[in-house]
Motif scaffolding. Sequence first.
Motif, mmCIF file in Angstrom:
data_model
loop_
_atom_site.group_PDB
_atom_site.id
_atom_site.type_symbol
_atom_site.label_atom_id
_atom_site.label_comp_id
_atom_site.label_asym_id
_atom_site.label_seq_id
_atom_site.Cartn_x
_atom_site.Cartn_y
_atom_site.Cartn_z
ATOM 1 N N ALA A 117 -0.289 4.942 -1.034
ATOM 2 C CA ALA A 117 -0.171 3.956 -0.209
ATOM 3 C C ALA A 117 0.996 3.734 -0.352
ATOM 4 N N LYS A 118 0.140 2.426 -1.545
ATOM 5 C CA LYS A 118 1.231 1.587 -2.309
ATOM 6 C C LYS A 118 2.730 1.782 -2.339
ATOM 7 N N LYS A 119 2.490 2.905 -2.873
ATOM 8 C CA LYS A 119 4.193 3.519 -3.123
ATOM 9 C C LYS A 119 5.261 3.476 -1.701
ATOM 10 N N VAL A 120 4.147 3.935 -0.235
ATOM 11 C CA VAL A 120 5.036 4.286 1.093
ATOM 12 C C VAL A 120 5.354 2.548 1.378
ATOM 13 N N ILE A 121 4.322 1.889 1.002
ATOM 14 C CA ILE A 121 4.668 0.731 1.718
ATOM 15 C C ILE A 121 5.428 -0.737 0.707
ATOM 16 N N GLU A 122 5.719 -0.229 0.171
ATOM 17 C CA GLU A 122 6.926 -0.558 -1.582
ATOM 18 C C GLU A 122 8.635 -0.376 -0.417
ATOM 19 N N SER A 123 8.012 1.359 0.088
ATOM 20 C CA SER A 123 9.053 1.679 0.113
ATOM 21 C C SER A 123 9.799 1.329 2.037
ATOM 22 N N THR A 176 10.212 7.570 2.751
ATOM 23 C CA THR A 176 9.451 8.271 1.639
ATOM 24 C C THR A 176 9.357 9.831 2.156
ATOM 25 N N PRO A 177 9.136 10.927 1.739
ATOM 26 C CA PRO A 177 8.462 12.307 1.988
ATOM 27 C C PRO A 177 7.397 12.248 2.077
ATOM 28 N N ILE A 178 5.704 11.090 1.946
ATOM 29 C CA ILE A 178 4.821 10.999 2.730
ATOM 30 C C ILE A 178 4.812 10.656 3.631
ATOM 31 N N ASP A 179 3.732 11.401 3.847
ATOM 32 C CA ASP A 179 3.298 11.434 5.462
ATOM 33 C C ASP A 179 2.229 10.813 5.417
ATOM 34 N N HIS A 213 9.511 10.651 6.502
ATOM 35 C CA HIS A 213 11.059 10.335 7.190
ATOM 36 C C HIS A 213 11.510 9.889 8.610
ATOM 37 N N SER A 214 10.188 9.089 9.542
ATOM 38 C CA SER A 214 10.203 8.330 10.900
ATOM 39 C C SER A 214 10.671 6.723 10.219
#
Length: 161
Positions: A30-36, A66-69, A108-109
Amino acid sequence: MATKGKKALVIGGIVLGSFLLFGYKKYDEAKKVIESLDFSIQDISHIRISLKKISFDMVIRLVNPTPIDFGATASSYISIQEIRVYSQKGEYLGVAKSNIHQIQLPAHSQFDLPKISINLDSIKALQEFMNNPAMYINKDFSQLKYQIDISAFGNVITLDA
């Protein structure tokens, strides 16, 4: 009897450790997505001016590159708690308190948040506007800086945007 207790304690420790590891992995993801995340202002409307403050409604677009859903499960929901607005020089201009919860960000949304009401200090906001009038008339808000408090997994993460 003591062996059964030790065995139960070891199994319990392994199960608890697994849950903690899974929780840490989800939090780290979650932190990786939020920071991106990328943020951009899509619309400003209902401008209200008084002596003490300038208020307006703003629509912010979130982009998950990111590629993280992120948000596929109920435990992955995030919420936005507060958005602070600063001038390019770092001077605090105002804040928006948010009630936006359960945001889902598939890979990617992009997602437009509901309108958020921003309250700015009149004097400081007018000074900022006078320093860059052409930009603001053309709805170019790239000079402004934001700090966004996002809550995920019981932790608050502050992003600079």
